[in-house]
Design an enzyme around this catalytic site. Structure first.
Site, mmCIF file in Angstrom:
data_model
loop_
_atom_site.group_PDB
_atom_site.id
_atom_site.type_symbol
_atom_site.label_atom_id
_atom_site.label_comp_id
_atom_site.label_asym_id
_atom_site.label_seq_id
_atom_site.Cartn_x
_atom_site.Cartn_y
_atom_site.Cartn_z
ATOM 1 N N LYS A 39 -18.570 24.691 3.269
ATOM 2 C CA LYS A 39 -18.662 24.217 1.880
ATOM 3 C C LYS A 39 -19.466 25.207 1.075
ATOM 4 O O LYS A 39 -20.579 25.574 1.455
ATOM 5 C CB LYS A 39 -19.333 22.837 1.808
ATOM 6 C CG LYS A 39 -19.348 22.275 0.392
ATOM 7 C CD LYS A 39 -17.941 21.955 -0.090
ATOM 8 C CE LYS A 39 -17.854 21.892 -1.616
ATOM 9 N NZ LYS A 39 -17.800 23.217 -2.250
ATOM 10 N N THR A 40 -18.881 25.622 -0.015
ATOM 11 C CA THR A 40 -19.531 26.568 -0.914
ATOM 12 C C THR A 40 -20.341 25.837 -1.978
ATOM 13 O O THR A 40 -20.245 24.620 -2.136
ATOM 14 C CB THR A 40 -18.474 27.429 -1.616
ATOM 15 O OG1 THR A 40 -17.505 26.555 -2.229
ATOM 16 C CG2 THR A 40 -17.773 28.346 -0.631
ATOM 17 N N GLY A 41 -21.100 26.617 -2.734
ATOM 18 C CA GLY A 41 -21.827 26.085 -3.879
ATOM 19 C C GLY A 41 -22.212 27.226 -4.796
ATOM 20 O O GLY A 41 -22.535 28.315 -4.319
ATOM 21 N N SER A 101 -23.130 22.919 -4.823
ATOM 22 C CA SER A 101 -22.106 22.038 -4.246
ATOM 23 C C SER A 101 -22.160 21.891 -2.737
ATOM 24 O O SER A 101 -21.334 21.159 -2.170
ATOM 25 C CB SER A 101 -20.711 22.521 -4.658
ATOM 26 O OG SER A 101 -20.471 22.257 -6.019
#
Length: 294
Positions: free
Chosen positions: A237-239, A75
């Site tokens: 922003k993580t993923g 993501s």
């Protein structure tokens, strides 16, 4: 003490050390070899691979590890997708007030915001916030549809100097993270270039860049923040995906104006698609590198 408890104790110790380091001026201690050794030890301890780029945007100090190792993007692409939406709005191609219908039949897993709005409309601004702050996958797909699909993310990456990132698929297939599969991948070095461009560079005009930063400061999924001292925050922003793939990319902001560019990409070496995510490790890495950057 369980492995998780030991890790939590270590994160707490590292955060305390970071708090001390954040208040100390003057020259930074020599850190390249010790930090590299500690990163290698973390890889052995957890049977993982770590790609890391960490830099002080004011002093230029940086720490890197496996810069060019390929990792599933997951993501983290949503930062690029939202930035491209803002860029298109700036150029008058679209408006952030444009409304998009949320079709219940198009919902995909991990869509907490759009699930509640199924059958109704959301603005592009609302979709950006859902994708960035809750990592809403259906919102991300609607943004991709707006900008021209996965290939548009790849093109945007190239336009901001990221020569490695590629997005090939949509949510949620892009999170398969099969080892050796080049689809939907990036590197710590590439994401560092791109995230610096969208959050601290000239990829967007100051008003649009400020809006992106505000949206990302409100991120509710951050893994970095667990490793930061009191008074710090992030626009990140993580993923996450299969094979324990767990990432976080963005800027950490200190109480005295410090700005640190942080990109962390990790995956398990267990060859198990259902391997546990590595969110605690991201916090641990943040706490580890922070004192040496200040």
């Amino acid at each position: 003490m369980t492995g998780l408890s030991r890790r939590n104790v270590l994160i707490g110790s590292l955060v305390a050390a970071a708090a001390v380091g954040a208040g100390v001026g003057g020259a930074a201690p020599a850190f390249a070899a010790p930090i590299d050794d500690q990163l290698a030890e973390l890889e052995r301890r957890d049977n993982v691979l770590i790609g890391l780029y960490a830099a002080n945007l004011q002093s230029g100090r940086r720490i890197t590890h496996r810069l060019d190792e390929m990792f599933a993007m997951c993501s983290t692409f949503k930062g690029y997708a939202a930035a491209r939406v803002l860029q298109m709005a700036e150029h008058g191609e679209i408006s952030l007030d444009n409304r998009v219908f949320v079709d219940a039949d198009a919902l995909v897993p991990n869509s907490p915001v759009t699930e509640a709005r199924a059958g109704a409309e959301m603005t592009l601004a609302e979709l950006c916030q859902a994708a960035l702050q809750r990592s809403d996958n259906t919102a991300a797909n609607l943004l991709l549809k707006t900008i021209g699909g996965p290939a548009a993310v790849t093109a945007f990456a190239r336009s901001v100097g990221d020569e490695r990132t590629r997005l090939d698929r949509w949510e949620v297939e892009l999170n398969s993270a099969i080892p050796g599969d080049p689809r939907d991948t990036s590197t710590a070095a590439a994401l560092a270039v791109g995230y610096r461009a969208i959050l601290a560079g000239d990829a967007l005009s100051p008003p649009q860049r400020g809006l992106l930063e505000d949206w990302m400061r409100a991120n509710q999924t951050s893994s970095m923040r667990a490793g930061l001292p009191e008074g710090w925050t992030t626009a990140d922003k993580t993923g996450s995906g299969d094979y324990g793939s767990t990432n976080d990319a963005g800027i950490a902001f200190g109480p005295d104006g410090q700005r640190l560019l942080l990109v962390m990409m990790t995956r398990s070496q267990a060859h198990d698609p259902k391997a546990e995510n590595l969110r605690p490790l991201i916090g641990e890495l943040t706490a580890l590198v922070l004192p040496s950057l200040l």
